[in-house]
Design a protein around this motif. Structure first.
Motif, PDB file in Angstrom:
ATOM      1  N   LEU A   1      44.622 -21.491  37.950  1.00  0.00           N
ATOM      2  CA  LEU A   1      45.079 -22.544  37.056  1.00  0.00           C
ATOM      3  C   LEU A   1      45.046 -23.872  37.798  1.00  0.00           C
ATOM      4  CD1 LEU A   1      48.285 -20.958  35.429  1.00  0.00           C
ATOM      5  CD2 LEU A   1      46.012 -21.092  34.428  1.00  0.00           C
ATOM      6  N   ASP A   2      44.538 -24.879  37.146  1.00  0.00           N
ATOM      7  CA  ASP A   2      44.597 -26.238  37.696  1.00  0.00           C
ATOM      8  C   ASP A   2      45.695 -26.962  36.950  1.00  0.00           C
ATOM      9  OD1 ASP A   2      44.298 -28.821  38.550  1.00  0.00           O
ATOM     10  OD2 ASP A   2      42.107 -28.785  38.478  1.00  0.00           O
ATOM     11  N   PHE A   3      46.849 -27.063  37.568  1.00  0.00           N
ATOM     12  CA  PHE A   3      48.023 -27.616  36.897  1.00  0.00           C
ATOM     13  C   PHE A   3      48.329 -28.988  37.507  1.00  0.00           C
ATOM     14  CE2 PHE A   3      52.585 -28.022  35.926  1.00  0.00           C
ATOM     15  CZ  PHE A   3      52.566 -27.712  34.581  1.00  0.00           C
ATOM     16  N   ASN A   4      47.914 -30.029  36.785  1.00  0.00           N
ATOM     17  CA  ASN A   4      48.113 -31.406  37.266  1.00  0.00           C
ATOM     18  C   ASN A   4      47.541 -31.600  38.665  1.00  0.00           C
ATOM     19  OD1 ASN A   4      49.418 -32.153  34.896  1.00  0.00           O
ATOM     20  ND2 ASN A   4      51.443 -31.592  35.695  1.00  0.00           N
ATOM     21  N   GLY A   5      46.375 -31.034  38.880  1.00  0.00           N
ATOM     22  CA  GLY A   5      45.710 -31.208  40.158  1.00  0.00           C
ATOM     23  C   GLY A   5      46.102 -30.207  41.218  1.00  0.00           C
ATOM     24  N   GLU A   6      47.077 -29.351  40.917  1.00  0.00           N
ATOM     25  CA  GLU A   6      47.506 -28.338  41.887  1.00  0.00           C
ATOM     26  C   GLU A   6      46.931 -26.991  41.473  1.00  0.00           C
ATOM     27  OE1 GLU A   6      51.592 -26.493  43.926  1.00  0.00           O
ATOM     28  OE2 GLU A   6      51.711 -27.684  42.071  1.00  0.00           O
ATOM     29  N   LEU A   7      46.305 -26.291  42.452  1.00  0.00           N
ATOM     30  CA  LEU A   7      45.723 -24.991  42.146  1.00  0.00           C
ATOM     31  C   LEU A   7      46.806 -23.916  42.218  1.00  0.00           C
ATOM     32  CD1 LEU A   7      42.298 -25.091  44.022  1.00  0.00           C
ATOM     33  CD2 LEU A   7      42.711 -25.209  41.555  1.00  0.00           C
ATOM     34  N   LEU A   8      46.955 -23.187  41.120  1.00  0.00           N
ATOM     35  CA  LEU A   8      47.941 -22.099  41.037  1.00  0.00           C
ATOM     36  C   LEU A   8      47.224 -20.793  40.697  1.00  0.00           C
ATOM     37  CD1 LEU A   8      50.744 -23.886  38.965  1.00  0.00           C
ATOM     38  CD2 LEU A   8      50.534 -23.731  41.456  1.00  0.00           C
ATOM     39  N   LEU A   9      47.935 -19.711  40.894  1.00  0.00           N
ATOM     40  CA  LEU A   9      47.399 -18.385  40.586  1.00  0.00           C
ATOM     41  C   LEU A   9      48.326 -17.719  39.579  1.00  0.00           C
ATOM     42  CD1 LEU A   9      45.033 -16.521  41.502  1.00  0.00           C
ATOM     43  CD2 LEU A   9      46.650 -15.419  43.049  1.00  0.00           C
ATOM     44  N   LEU A  10      47.781 -17.379  38.420  1.00  0.00           N
ATOM     45  CA  LEU A  10      48.554 -16.682  37.388  1.00  0.00           C
ATOM     46  C   LEU A  10      48.197 -15.199  37.438  1.00  0.00           C
ATOM     47  CD1 LEU A  10      50.361 -16.466  34.840  1.00  0.00           C
ATOM     48  CD2 LEU A  10      48.326 -17.041  33.486  1.00  0.00           C
ATOM     49  N   THR A  11      49.205 -14.357  37.655  1.00  0.00           N
ATOM     50  CA  THR A  11      49.002 -12.908  37.701  1.00  0.00           C
ATOM     51  C   THR A  11      49.655 -12.282  36.476  1.00  0.00           C
ATOM     52  OG1 THR A  11      49.031 -12.900  40.125  1.00  0.00           O
ATOM     53  CG2 THR A  11      49.398 -10.795  39.023  1.00  0.00           C
ATOM     54  N   MET A  12      48.867 -11.565  35.700  1.00  0.00           N
ATOM     55  CA  MET A  12      49.362 -10.855  34.519  1.00  0.00           C
ATOM     56  C   MET A  12      49.232  -9.357  34.772  1.00  0.00           C
ATOM     57  SD  MET A  12      47.398 -13.325  31.817  1.00  0.00           S
ATOM     58  CE  MET A  12      46.006 -13.372  32.938  1.00  0.00           C
ATOM     59  N   ILE A  13      50.242  -8.615  34.385  1.00  0.00           N
ATOM     60  CA  ILE A  13      50.310  -7.201  34.752  1.00  0.00           C
ATOM     61  C   ILE A  13      50.454  -6.330  33.509  1.00  0.00           C
ATOM     62  CG2 ILE A  13      51.569  -5.466  36.097  1.00  0.00           C
ATOM     63  CD1 ILE A  13      52.517  -7.717  37.912  1.00  0.00           C
ATOM     64  N   SER A  14      49.660  -5.266  33.463  1.00  0.00           N
ATOM     65  CA  SER A  14      49.812  -4.223  32.431  1.00  0.00           C
ATOM     66  C   SER A  14      50.366  -2.981  33.114  1.00  0.00           C
ATOM     67  CB  SER A  14      48.463  -3.915  31.778  1.00  0.00           C
ATOM     68  OG  SER A  14      47.932  -5.058  31.134  1.00  0.00           O
ATOM     69  N   ASP A  15      51.540  -2.560  32.678  1.00  0.00           N
ATOM     70  CA  ASP A  15      52.186  -1.394  33.284  1.00  0.00           C
ATOM     71  C   ASP A  15      51.608  -0.125  32.661  1.00  0.00           C
ATOM     72  OD1 ASP A  15      53.805   0.438  34.494  1.00  0.00           O
ATOM     73  OD2 ASP A  15      55.704  -0.451  33.868  1.00  0.00           O
ATOM     74  N   LEU A  16      50.920   0.683  33.478  1.00  0.00           N
ATOM     75  CA  LEU A  16      50.278   1.910  33.002  1.00  0.00           C
ATOM     76  C   LEU A  16      51.091   3.163  33.304  1.00  0.00           C
ATOM     77  CD1 LEU A  16      46.616   1.248  34.245  1.00  0.00           C
ATOM     78  CD2 LEU A  16      47.595   0.714  32.011  1.00  0.00           C
ATOM     79  N   THR A  17      52.299   2.976  33.850  1.00  0.00           N
ATOM     80  CA  THR A  17      53.055   4.122  34.349  1.00  0.00           C
ATOM     81  C   THR A  17      53.285   5.172  33.270  1.00  0.00           C
ATOM     82  OG1 THR A  17      54.192   2.626  35.879  1.00  0.00           O
ATOM     83  CG2 THR A  17      55.127   4.838  35.593  1.00  0.00           C
TER      84      THR A  17
END
Length: 340
Positions: A97-113
């Motif tokens: 993600l480029d959030f106002n010039g700052e690079l971020l990492l968005l992690t989305m998780i699917s729980d398969l347990t």
């Protein structure tokens, strides 16, 4: 739009985490992510995210290549143990993600347990179904000629008109009886082996068969104790539940060494009648635990590998579940029966 994103992020039932791309500093984690890790919002705030950073899940989060053109990022299937001690199986998806010039990492998780657990249960049921189909087809046909052979051996032993030592005939008869017992267990897995349900009390059944259990224990020098509390009656086939209890007890007797003891307990929990068979044996190795319910799997020299498979089949026919806990101090099987 930022407010909308923040509201959606916080309320999403899917675990999500935002970190800085460079040093993975935690920016935000939603409640579903904290629940997956087994921690509370208060724990996260008071411990400055150390509980999250210290979890093995963080080491497995993939990082999309900066030149990647895949909009959905990259995915990876991982397993990890959360702070509650539960093992979880998940798919991680990460995007930049480029959030106002700052690079971020968005992690989305699917729980398969739960999906993995259901898949595992279906696999076990499929194996039992296959064995049941075979049992229904050939079990009776194999037993009939064996019964005939046993009858003639018994007649020869009684009349004494044979050229073999009586001891040899006795061994042959005993081996036929052992094979017949294996076929009996085999047939109990058959799909067409119907249960005759009747509302009865689990404690009454245990007290009825307790002398038989104590006799088995005394022969091997083991101790049987009971701790029965009031439980609601359940719909059960008492012959099959008796077989289930005896199978568990005999396995426990074989597992325990000198000064071995087995305890039978009953109690109510979450509206279910719970039967516990506990022993002080050496425990079941981790690599064996996943195999013990499979038909014909055994670690015993003379075992048939059907005892626990039969227990699982009986429990399934009664709508009950079986769990176990095991360690160096012993093993406990928990059978949970519906009362309504």
């Amino acid at each position: 739009s930022e407010n909308r994103f923040a509201a959606i992020f916080a309320a999403s039932p899917h675990p999500m985490l935002i970190t800085t791309l460079e040093d993975r500093e935690i920016i935000e984690a939603n409640d579903a992510f904290l629940l997956l890790l087994g921690i509370t919002r208060l724990q996260m705030d008071t411990q400055y995210g150390e509980l999250i950073r210290g979890n093995e899940l963080m080491l497995q989060i993939p990082e999309p290549d900066e030149h990647s053109t895949v909009p959905e990022g990259i995915s990876r299937e991982v397993t990890f143990t959360n702070h509650a001690g539960d093992e979880r199986a998940c798919i991680l998806r990460t995007v930049r993600l480029d959030f106002n010039g700052e690079l971020l990492l968005l992690t989305m998780i699917s729980d398969l347990t739960e999906h993995k657990q259901y898949e595992h249960e279906l696999q076990r049921l499929s194996q039992l179904h296959l064995v049941g189909e075979v049992a229904a087809g050939i079990g009776h046909e194999v037993r009939n000629p064996m019964t005939t052979v046993r009858g003639f051996l018994q007649l020869m032993l009684m009349q004494g008109k044979n050229t073999l030592e009586p001891a040899y005939l006795q061994v042959m008869i005993e081996e036929l009886d052992r094979a017949n017992q294996i076929i009996t267990e085999f047939l109990s897995l058959a799909k067409d082996h119907m249960v005759q349900l009747k509302r009865e009390n689990l404690n009454d059944l245990i007290r009825k068969i307790l002398p038989l259990i104590e006799a088995d224990a005394s022969v091997t020098g083991k101790i049987i104790t009971t701790h029965l509390t009031d439980v609601e009656s359940i719909e059960m086939d008492n012959k099959q539940i008796t077989q289930l209890i005896l199978n568990f007890i005999r396995n426990a007797l074989e597992a325990t060494g000198e000064n071995g003891w087995i305890q039978l307990k009953t109690y109510m929990q979450d509206g279910r009648a719970v039967l516990v068979i506990e022993d002080n044996g050496p425990g079941i190795p981790a690599d064996v635990v996943e195999q013990i319910w499979k038909p014909f799997y055994t670690t015993k020299e003379n075992g048939s590998g059907l005892g626990l498979a039969v227990c699982f089949s009986i429990a399934n026919k009664h709508g009950a579940s079986i769990d176990l806990s095991t360690g160096k101090e012993g093993t406990a099987f928990y059978v949970r029966f519906r009362t309504t």
